[in-house]
Design a protein around this motif. Structure first.
Motif, PDB file in Angstrom:
ATOM      1  N   VAL A   1     -74.231  14.119  38.340  1.00 42.55           N
ATOM      2  CA  VAL A   1     -74.030  13.826  39.761  1.00 42.55           C
ATOM      3  C   VAL A   1     -72.652  13.213  39.943  1.00 42.55           C
ATOM      4  O   VAL A   1     -72.311  12.229  39.280  1.00 42.55           O
ATOM      5  CB  VAL A   1     -75.100  12.855  40.301  1.00 42.55           C
ATOM      6  CG1 VAL A   1     -74.796  12.469  41.749  1.00 42.55           C
ATOM      7  CG2 VAL A   1     -76.496  13.469  40.205  1.00 42.55           C
ATOM      8  N   LEU A   2     -71.869  13.803  40.839  1.00 41.32           N
ATOM      9  CA  LEU A   2     -70.602  13.221  41.261  1.00 41.32           C
ATOM     10  C   LEU A   2     -70.743  12.838  42.726  1.00 41.32           C
ATOM     11  O   LEU A   2     -71.622  13.357  43.428  1.00 41.32           O
ATOM     12  CB  LEU A   2     -69.447  14.213  41.082  1.00 41.32           C
ATOM     13  CG  LEU A   2     -68.929  14.362  39.643  1.00 41.32           C
ATOM     14  CD1 LEU A   2     -69.918  15.124  38.778  1.00 41.32           C
ATOM     15  CD2 LEU A   2     -67.586  15.072  39.607  1.00 41.32           C
ATOM     16  N   GLY A   3     -69.869  11.934  43.171  1.00 43.25           N
ATOM     17  CA  GLY A   3     -69.974  11.516  44.560  1.00 43.25           C
ATOM     18  C   GLY A   3     -68.643  11.050  45.102  1.00 43.25           C
ATOM     19  O   GLY A   3     -67.743  10.683  44.349  1.00 43.25           O
ATOM     20  N   TYR A   4     -68.539  11.099  46.429  1.00 47.20           N
ATOM     21  CA  TYR A   4     -67.327  10.603  47.079  1.00 47.20           C
ATOM     22  C   TYR A   4     -67.710   9.751  48.278  1.00 47.20           C
ATOM     23  O   TYR A   4     -68.823   9.831  48.806  1.00 47.20           O
ATOM     24  CB  TYR A   4     -66.409  11.758  47.503  1.00 47.20           C
ATOM     25  CG  TYR A   4     -66.972  12.700  48.544  1.00 47.20           C
ATOM     26  CD1 TYR A   4     -67.825  13.739  48.177  1.00 47.20           C
ATOM     27  CD2 TYR A   4     -66.647  12.572  49.890  1.00 47.20           C
ATOM     28  CE1 TYR A   4     -68.331  14.614  49.122  1.00 47.20           C
ATOM     29  CE2 TYR A   4     -67.146  13.447  50.845  1.00 47.20           C
ATOM     30  CZ  TYR A   4     -67.996  14.464  50.456  1.00 47.20           C
ATOM     31  OH  TYR A   4     -68.503  15.328  51.402  1.00 47.20           O
ATOM     32  N   ARG A   5     -66.747   8.892  48.637  1.00 43.99           N
ATOM     33  CA  ARG A   5     -66.972   7.958  49.746  1.00 43.99           C
ATOM     34  C   ARG A   5     -65.704   7.964  50.575  1.00 43.99           C
ATOM     35  O   ARG A   5     -64.630   7.630  50.061  1.00 43.99           O
ATOM     36  CB  ARG A   5     -67.266   6.572  49.162  1.00 43.99           C
ATOM     37  CG  ARG A   5     -67.620   5.491  50.157  1.00 43.99           C
ATOM     38  CD  ARG A   5     -67.992   4.184  49.447  1.00 43.99           C
ATOM     39  NE  ARG A   5     -69.261   4.330  48.732  1.00 43.99           N
ATOM     40  CZ  ARG A   5     -69.451   3.971  47.465  1.00 43.99           C
ATOM     41  NH1 ARG A   5     -68.468   3.447  46.762  1.00 43.99           N
ATOM     42  NH2 ARG A   5     -70.635   4.148  46.899  1.00 43.99           N
ATOM     43  N   ASN A   6     -65.806   8.332  51.828  1.00 46.82           N
ATOM     44  CA  ASN A   6     -64.626   8.493  52.672  1.00 46.82           C
ATOM     45  C   ASN A   6     -64.165   7.195  53.316  1.00 46.82           C
ATOM     46  O   ASN A   6     -63.616   7.195  54.421  1.00 46.82           O
ATOM     47  CB  ASN A   6     -64.872   9.578  53.722  1.00 46.82           C
ATOM     48  CG  ASN A   6     -64.564  10.970  53.170  1.00 46.82           C
ATOM     49  OD1 ASN A   6     -63.777  11.108  52.237  1.00 46.82           O
ATOM     50  ND2 ASN A   6     -65.180  11.991  53.746  1.00 46.82           N
ATOM     51  N   VAL A   7     -64.404   6.094  52.636  1.00 45.30           N
ATOM     52  CA  VAL A   7     -63.839   4.784  52.982  1.00 45.30           C
ATOM     53  C   VAL A   7     -63.476   4.120  51.663  1.00 45.30           C
ATOM     54  O   VAL A   7     -64.026   4.467  50.615  1.00 45.30           O
ATOM     55  CB  VAL A   7     -64.832   3.875  53.752  1.00 45.30           C
ATOM     56  CG1 VAL A   7     -65.169   4.459  55.125  1.00 45.30           C
ATOM     57  CG2 VAL A   7     -66.098   3.659  52.945  1.00 45.30           C
ATOM     58  N   ILE A   8     -62.546   3.164  51.715  1.00 44.23           N
ATOM     59  CA  ILE A   8     -62.102   2.545  50.463  1.00 44.23           C
ATOM     60  C   ILE A   8     -62.443   1.060  50.382  1.00 44.23           C
ATOM     61  O   ILE A   8     -62.159   0.413  49.377  1.00 44.23           O
ATOM     62  CB  ILE A   8     -60.583   2.730  50.245  1.00 44.23           C
ATOM     63  CG1 ILE A   8     -59.787   2.145  51.415  1.00 44.23           C
ATOM     64  CG2 ILE A   8     -60.242   4.208  50.062  1.00 44.23           C
ATOM     65  CD1 ILE A   8     -58.290   2.075  51.137  1.00 44.23           C
ATOM     66  N   ASP A   9     -63.045   0.501  51.446  1.00 42.11           N
ATOM     67  CA  ASP A   9     -63.368  -0.925  51.380  1.00 42.11           C
ATOM     68  C   ASP A   9     -64.588  -1.153  50.477  1.00 42.11           C
ATOM     69  O   ASP A   9     -65.312  -0.220  50.133  1.00 42.11           O
ATOM     70  CB  ASP A   9     -63.607  -1.498  52.782  1.00 42.11           C
ATOM     71  CG  ASP A   9     -64.623  -0.704  53.587  1.00 42.11           C
ATOM     72  OD1 ASP A   9     -64.999   0.394  53.156  1.00 42.11           O
ATOM     73  OD2 ASP A   9     -65.041  -1.188  54.647  1.00 42.11           O
ATOM     74  N   GLY A  10     -64.785  -2.391  50.091  1.00 40.84           N
ATOM     75  CA  GLY A  10     -65.898  -2.721  49.210  1.00 40.84           C
ATOM     76  C   GLY A  10     -67.178  -2.981  49.995  1.00 40.84           C
ATOM     77  O   GLY A  10     -67.146  -3.236  51.204  1.00 40.84           O
TER      78      GLY A  10
ATOM     79  N   ALA B   1     -59.524   7.121  51.894  1.00 42.83           N
ATOM     80  CA  ALA B   1     -59.412   6.531  53.236  1.00 42.83           C
ATOM     81  C   ALA B   1     -59.271   7.639  54.269  1.00 42.83           C
ATOM     82  O   ALA B   1     -58.165   7.995  54.678  1.00 42.83           O
ATOM     83  CB  ALA B   1     -58.220   5.574  53.287  1.00 42.83           C
ATOM     84  N   ALA B   2     -60.415   8.191  54.681  1.00 48.44           N
ATOM     85  CA  ALA B   2     -60.388   9.253  55.697  1.00 48.44           C
ATOM     86  C   ALA B   2     -60.054   8.646  57.054  1.00 48.44           C
ATOM     87  O   ALA B   2     -60.317   7.469  57.297  1.00 48.44           O
ATOM     88  CB  ALA B   2     -61.741   9.958  55.752  1.00 48.44           C
ATOM     89  N   PRO B   3     -59.469   9.436  57.965  1.00 52.21           N
ATOM     90  CA  PRO B   3     -59.224   8.927  59.316  1.00 52.21           C
ATOM     91  C   PRO B   3     -60.534   8.494  59.978  1.00 52.21           C
ATOM     92  O   PRO B   3     -61.612   8.982  59.622  1.00 52.21           O
ATOM     93  CB  PRO B   3     -58.632  10.147  60.047  1.00 52.21           C
ATOM     94  CG  PRO B   3     -58.140  11.053  58.975  1.00 52.21           C
ATOM     95  CD  PRO B   3     -59.031  10.827  57.785  1.00 52.21           C
ATOM     96  N   ALA B   4     -60.436   7.584  60.933  1.00 51.81           N
ATOM     97  CA  ALA B   4     -61.629   7.123  61.655  1.00 51.81           C
ATOM     98  C   ALA B   4     -62.383   8.303  62.236  1.00 51.81           C
ATOM     99  O   ALA B   4     -61.784   9.226  62.793  1.00 51.81           O
ATOM    100  CB  ALA B   4     -61.205   6.162  62.770  1.00 51.81           C
ATOM    101  N   GLY B   5     -63.683   8.308  62.062  1.00 53.05           N
ATOM    102  CA  GLY B   5     -64.516   9.357  62.628  1.00 53.05           C
ATOM    103  C   GLY B   5     -64.617  10.606  61.771  1.00 53.05           C
ATOM    104  O   GLY B   5     -65.326  11.550  62.127  1.00 53.05           O
ATOM    105  N   ALA B   6     -63.916  10.617  60.616  1.00 51.43           N
ATOM    106  CA  ALA B   6     -63.877  11.836  59.804  1.00 51.43           C
ATOM    107  C   ALA B   6     -64.677  11.718  58.514  1.00 51.43           C
ATOM    108  O   ALA B   6     -64.516  12.543  57.616  1.00 51.43           O
ATOM    109  CB  ALA B   6     -62.430  12.207  59.484  1.00 51.43           C
TER     110      ALA B   6
END
Lengths: 193, 193
Positions: A102-111, A166-171
């Motif tokens: 399983v791989l995963g991604y998170r479109n935000v970088i904050d903790g 760090a995706a743009p807001a809403g993306a």
């Protein structure tokens, strides 16, 4: 050789462009030589079913796709709260229980801690030992991860930590750059030798 | 005959009385002839570890307990948002992936849709097809379940649907009456014949 099959977990199934997002993910999979298996939780699974029967039918269809898949790539972006979508997290756990990568991604970088603090609506409190607690008095994890430790540690143990972006807001549901990075990492992970 | 082992999943590991709650759950397990395996995510797993290493150590310990368990009972009460705790949901998925029986309880009786509406802070919108959407424009499930369909349908498929209970305000982590009901249901489920 048949293409390896990748189950495409994530809450974009709830997005207005869910079908198009699935096609875009499948096209990216194909560019890497994979076949993308895309769930569609919003789809009507058949006529004459009660809502709960329809829900069970979608559950069965999604589980069948995960069983068929050789690996999973999950969108772990926050969904209706500080953490990832529950359906996605369930699928990540199920696939790992089946021994699948399983791989995963998170479109935000904050903790996670910072995201809980934002959700909390007031500064975090402290317990008797000085550890941070939320407005319900519940301990806030401080492991430096981007979500509950079971998610992030699971992926570290799987050799490809969560890819953050760090995706743009809403993306968070539509930005596929971190998803593409996961495909690249998965190709390397599965490469012979 | 050795006791069957029950992994005790739930976000009460983040409660100030986490240790006492674990002991209380284990005592109830013992009253039914089971052995309760209780995680403790807040525990320090060892000296000299970085926060992330400590998180991975707790992950490994929890996974080892789930692998050892014969079944899981999960506290699926809402946690920092409209749905269940992500760590608990991960563990439910993992255990089901391993083929283990999973039971669960929820110390609220409202539906997921109503809880999302409360979280939303404004009336739910509608998409082009008239279906409810949240403030981010994301579809809200309408299957009549108490959480994401993957959770509730999984337990229906496992023959014991989520046990719901209207616990007093603030008692979602500490009220063990629905947990006791799960123990009774599990004993029936596992009974020979």
């Amino acid at each position: 050789m048949p293409s390896l099959k990748i189950y495409l977990a994530g809450p974009e199934v709830f997005h207005a462009e869910a079908v198009a997002l699935g096609r875009a993910k499948q096209a990216l999979c194909a560019a890497f030589g994979f076949e993308g298996l895309y769930p569609l939780d919003g789809a009507a699974p058949g006529d004459g079913l009660s809502p709960q029967e329809a829900g069970v039918a979608i559950f069965r269809a999604n589980i069948a796709l995960i069983r068929e898949a050789d690996a999973v790539i999950a969108n772990l972006s926050p969904f209706r709260g500080p953490g990832a979508d529950a359906g996605t997290v369930f699928e990540v756990g199920f696939a790992l229980g089946r021994g699948k990568p399983v791989l995963g991604y998170r479109n935000v970088i904050d903790g996670y801690r910072d995201r809980v603090a934002a959700w909390n609506g007031a500064p975090l409190g402290k317990d008797a030992e000085g550890r941070p607690v939320d407005r319900d008095g519940l301990l806030v994890e401080e492991f430096g991860f981007g979500d509950n430790l079971m998610i992030d540690a699971a992926l570290i143990e799987g050799r490809v930590p969560v890819v953050t972006h760090a995706a743009p807001a809403g993306a968070a549901m539509t930005d596929l750059s971190a998803f593409s990075a996961c495909l690249l990492r998965l190709r390397d992970l599965l490469a012979p030798g």
